[in-house]
Structures are given as C-alpha cells and as structure tokens.
Enzyme design. Structure first.
Site, PDB file in Angstrom:
ATOM      1  N   GLU A   1      -1.688   9.460 -12.304  1.00  0.00           N
ATOM      2  CA  GLU A   1      -3.124   9.029 -12.737  1.00  0.00           C
ATOM      3  C   GLU A   1      -3.076   8.180 -11.912  1.00  0.00           C
ATOM      4  OE1 GLU A   1      -4.594   5.248 -16.069  1.00  0.00           O
ATOM      5  OE2 GLU A   1      -2.430   5.720 -15.370  1.00  0.00           O
TER       6      GLU A   1
ATOM      7  N   ASP B   1       8.291  -4.207  -3.478  1.00  0.00           N
ATOM      8  CA  ASP B   1       7.607  -4.018  -1.718  1.00  0.00           C
ATOM      9  C   ASP B   1       6.594  -4.110  -1.935  1.00  0.00           C
ATOM     10  OD1 ASP B   1       7.078  -3.391   0.711  1.00  0.00           O
ATOM     11  OD2 ASP B   1       6.409  -0.385   0.476  1.00  0.00           O
TER      12      ASP B   1
HETATM   13  P1  ADP Z   1       1.715   5.382   1.129  1.00  0.00           P
HETATM   14  O1  ADP Z   1       3.163   5.787   0.334  1.00  0.00           O
HETATM   15  O2  ADP Z   1       1.391   6.354   2.222  1.00  0.00           O
HETATM   16  O3  ADP Z   1       2.129   4.339   1.606  1.00  0.00           O
HETATM   17  P2  ADP Z   1       0.247   4.564  -0.941  1.00  0.00           P
HETATM   18  O4  ADP Z   1       0.736   3.907  -2.586  1.00  0.00           O
HETATM   19  O5  ADP Z   1       0.427   3.472  -1.080  1.00  0.00           O
HETATM   20  O6  ADP Z   1       0.728   5.834  -0.072  1.00  0.00           O
HETATM   21  O7  ADP Z   1      -0.880   5.116  -1.974  1.00  0.00           O
HETATM   22  C1  ADP Z   1      -2.236   5.478  -0.685  1.00  0.00           C
HETATM   23  C2  ADP Z   1      -3.569   4.290  -0.829  1.00  0.00           C
HETATM   24  O8  ADP Z   1      -4.081   4.927  -2.313  1.00  0.00           O
HETATM   25  C3  ADP Z   1      -3.263   3.083  -1.528  1.00  0.00           C
HETATM   26  O9  ADP Z   1      -3.303   2.269  -0.372  1.00  0.00           O
HETATM   27  C4  ADP Z   1      -4.378   2.334  -2.247  1.00  0.00           C
HETATM   28  O10 ADP Z   1      -5.679   2.649  -1.987  1.00  0.00           O
HETATM   29  C5  ADP Z   1      -4.519   4.002  -3.039  1.00  0.00           C
HETATM   30  N1  ADP Z   1      -3.731   4.215  -3.982  1.00  0.00           N
HETATM   31  C6  ADP Z   1      -2.239   4.277  -4.234  1.00  0.00           C
HETATM   32  N2  ADP Z   1      -2.018   4.740  -6.352  1.00  0.00           N
HETATM   33  C7  ADP Z   1      -3.108   5.186  -6.177  1.00  0.00           C
HETATM   34  C8  ADP Z   1      -3.755   5.920  -7.715  1.00  0.00           C
HETATM   35  N3  ADP Z   1      -2.870   5.869  -8.521  1.00  0.00           N
HETATM   36  N4  ADP Z   1      -5.145   6.376  -8.203  1.00  0.00           N
HETATM   37  C9  ADP Z   1      -5.832   6.127  -6.326  1.00  0.00           C
HETATM   38  N5  ADP Z   1      -5.274   5.386  -5.847  1.00  0.00           N
HETATM   39  C10 ADP Z   1      -3.935   4.560  -5.488  1.00  0.00           C
END
Ligand code: ADP
Length: 290
Positions: free
Chosen positions: A94, A195
């Site tokens: 989502e 984490d």
């Molecule tokens: P990684 O696995 O590379 O660490 P993240 O899961 O931390 O990536 O996601 C990268 C960035 O995307 C996050 O810092 C956040 O700002 C944004 N983000 C994460 N999940 C969502 C989401 N479901 N919807 C919108 N933005 C998201």
C-alpha cells in the site's frame, strides 16, 4: 513477462481491478532497495525492487507486515505481493503519503507500539530466519530469552565481525555473564518490529503514525525501545505514552545498552570504522556492572 507486466498482473489479481502503470516516481530514503511510487493515474502503490537474490528478504518483509496487520495494533503498509523475474525481485505495498506529526501523533505511535508488544508467544524467535538490514538474522525458536539473545543475537554478530577480522575485547566474559542483567526480570515474548529507528517510522497526511520495513521476531519488547534510542531517540511524548500503556522495568536503563550492542555490532560488521569503538565502549560499560 517483464517485471512491469508481472507487477501489473499481480496488483490486478490481488485487487480485482485492472491496473496498468501510467506513472512511476523514484523515492529516496531507503537504505537497501530501490523504492518507487507507481500509479495508474488513480490508484498508487509502493514498489521496492532489487536483484533477484532479494526475493527471500521481500518474502520476509511481507510475512512480518502480515503478522503486524493481523494484530490491529499499529498501522503498517498493507502488503500486496512479491514476485521475481530472472534478474529482479519486487515487493508491492500500500502507498502511504508521508506527512507530518500533528497533535497526538507521537502519543498514538507510543500506544500503537505498546499494543503491538502485547502480542505474545510461548517462545522467542520466529518461524524462519530473516535479515537485519542485509545481515542474516537467525531466529530458531527457544523458550529461554537469555540463551536466545546470547546465541542468536550477540554470539552471531561477534562471529560475523570476526569473519571480517573485526574484534571486540572482553566479549566472551560478557556472554558468560549475561544472566546478571536478568536477575529480577522475566521478559515476555512480544511481537517486535525488530528494526525500529526513526527511518522506519513516519506519519501520514493526517498525522497518523505508521511503521514499516520490519524484521520481526518474538522477543523482549525492550529491544525495540532500545533501538529507537540508538540514533538519538523519538519524541519524548512517544516514550511517555508507551510507558503509560506498558510500563518499563527499571533495569531497562542498563539492558538497553546490551540490546543496542547487537545493532552496534551489526553496523560494525557492515560499515566498520567508529562503530567498533562504540561497541567496545558498550562492552566495557556492561563489563563494569557485572
Ligand atoms: P529500504 O528497504 O531500502 O530500507 P524503506 O522500506 O525504508 O526501504 O523505504 C524507503 C523510503 O520509502 C522510506 O524511508 C519512506 O520514506 C518511504 N516509504 C516506505 N514505505 C512506504 C509506503 N508504504 N508508502 C509510501 N512511502 C513509503
């Protein structure tokens, strides 16, 4: 099928409505994967991609998100699906538009985490091994938390560091004396984010908090709180409302060092450098109270 076609197919199937990618926008902020917002001009999804070898990591992230969603405790992005081609793996979630905290947002985050931690199991561990960052994280179920944390968290990280020629003095004495830190404390096995640092928590456009990018397992809830403090900490209101819901034991003040040693060693293993001095400092402090 190309990656794009697979993604379109999967979203269409899961949502029961045809989905064709009309726009995609790269997002920053992640540590490991490529993150994008994809949209058909109407509906948007959050897409993570990486090389095919990351498929298992994406499967683990989806599994953890599903487990957290089931608790109805704290918001996480709804997982849509994972897939892979010959070269790429992807995870679809989502999409949540990121906004700013408003009145009551930090309190909600604290209460939500406390509610998550109220989900307990009869063992410590997880149904499968997963990763912390990109580092393998073993999760063999164990009924004894101290043994679990000694063997599958600290010893595991010390071993990884040693494999790179990185060493910490006194770690064996620390491992032999871990029971000291649990003399009057019986941890419960809580569902953890695993984490939880400020880069893995955010607020939506209405200020509602959500957490993401988990590497969950069942363990002592103090580990989530400890890591939230590792890089400077969340807003005070988060900790106050967590404590109101689920008070912390006074021994947390010392154990948080022990718990963050795991993450510090992981950073030492990945990045080397100053994390080694930081880990040595933590070990010295802990040895001083044994
Ligand atoms: P990684 O696995 O590379 O660490 P993240 O899961 O931390 O990536 O996601 C990268 C960035 O995307 C996050 O810092 C956040 O700002 C944004 N983000 C994460 N999940 C969502 C989401 N479901 N919807 C919108 N933005 C998201």
């Amino acid at each position: 099928m190309s990656t794009e076609e697979q993604i379109e197919h999967l979203i269409s199937k899961k949502t029961g409505q045809p989905f064709n990618i009309a726009e995609s926008r790269l997002l920053g902020g992640g540590c490991i994967n490529n993150a994008q917002r994809i949209s058909d001009g109407n509906r948007s999804y959050f897409l993570k991609t990486n090389s095919r070898s990351f498929l298992e990591q994406f499967r683990q992230e989806k599994l953890a998100l599903e487990e957290i969603v089931e608790t109805h405790s704290i918001r996480v992005p709804q997982p849509i699906g994972i897939g892979s081609t010959d070269t790429e793996a992807f995870l679809i979630l989502e999409f949540i538009e990121i906004g700013r905290p408003s009145t009551g947002s930090w309190e909600l985050l604290g209460r939500g985490l406390a509610e998550l931690h109220k989900e307990t199991k009869a063992f410590f561990g997880w149904q499968s091994d997963n990763t912390i960052g990109s580092t393998p994280q073993p999760n063999r179920p164990n009924e004894n938390w101290v043994d679990f944390f000694r063997e599958q968290r600290l010893e595991h990280q010390f071993r990884l560091c040693r494999s790179k020629g990185l060493s910490i003095l006194g770690y064996d004495r620390l491992l032999d004396n871990l029971d000291t830190f649990f003399e009057n404390y019986q941890p419960h096995s809580s569902l953890l984010h695993g984490d939880l640092w400020s880069g893995n928590a955010a607020f939506d456009k209405n200020g509602e908090p959500f957490i993401f990018d988990p590497c969950s397992y069942y363990g002592d809830r103090e580990t989530d709180l400890a890591f939230s403090e590792f890089f400077g900490g969340f807003d005070r209101r988060f900790y106050d409302s967590y404590q109101e819901c689920l008070p912390l034991d006074s021994g947390y003040a010392v154990r948080k060092d022990l718990y963050n040693l795991y993450h510090c060693l992981n950073h030492y293993y990945i990045f080397g450098g100053g994390y080694g001095q930081q880990a040595q400092g933590i070990v010295n402090r802990l040895l001083a109270v044994i």
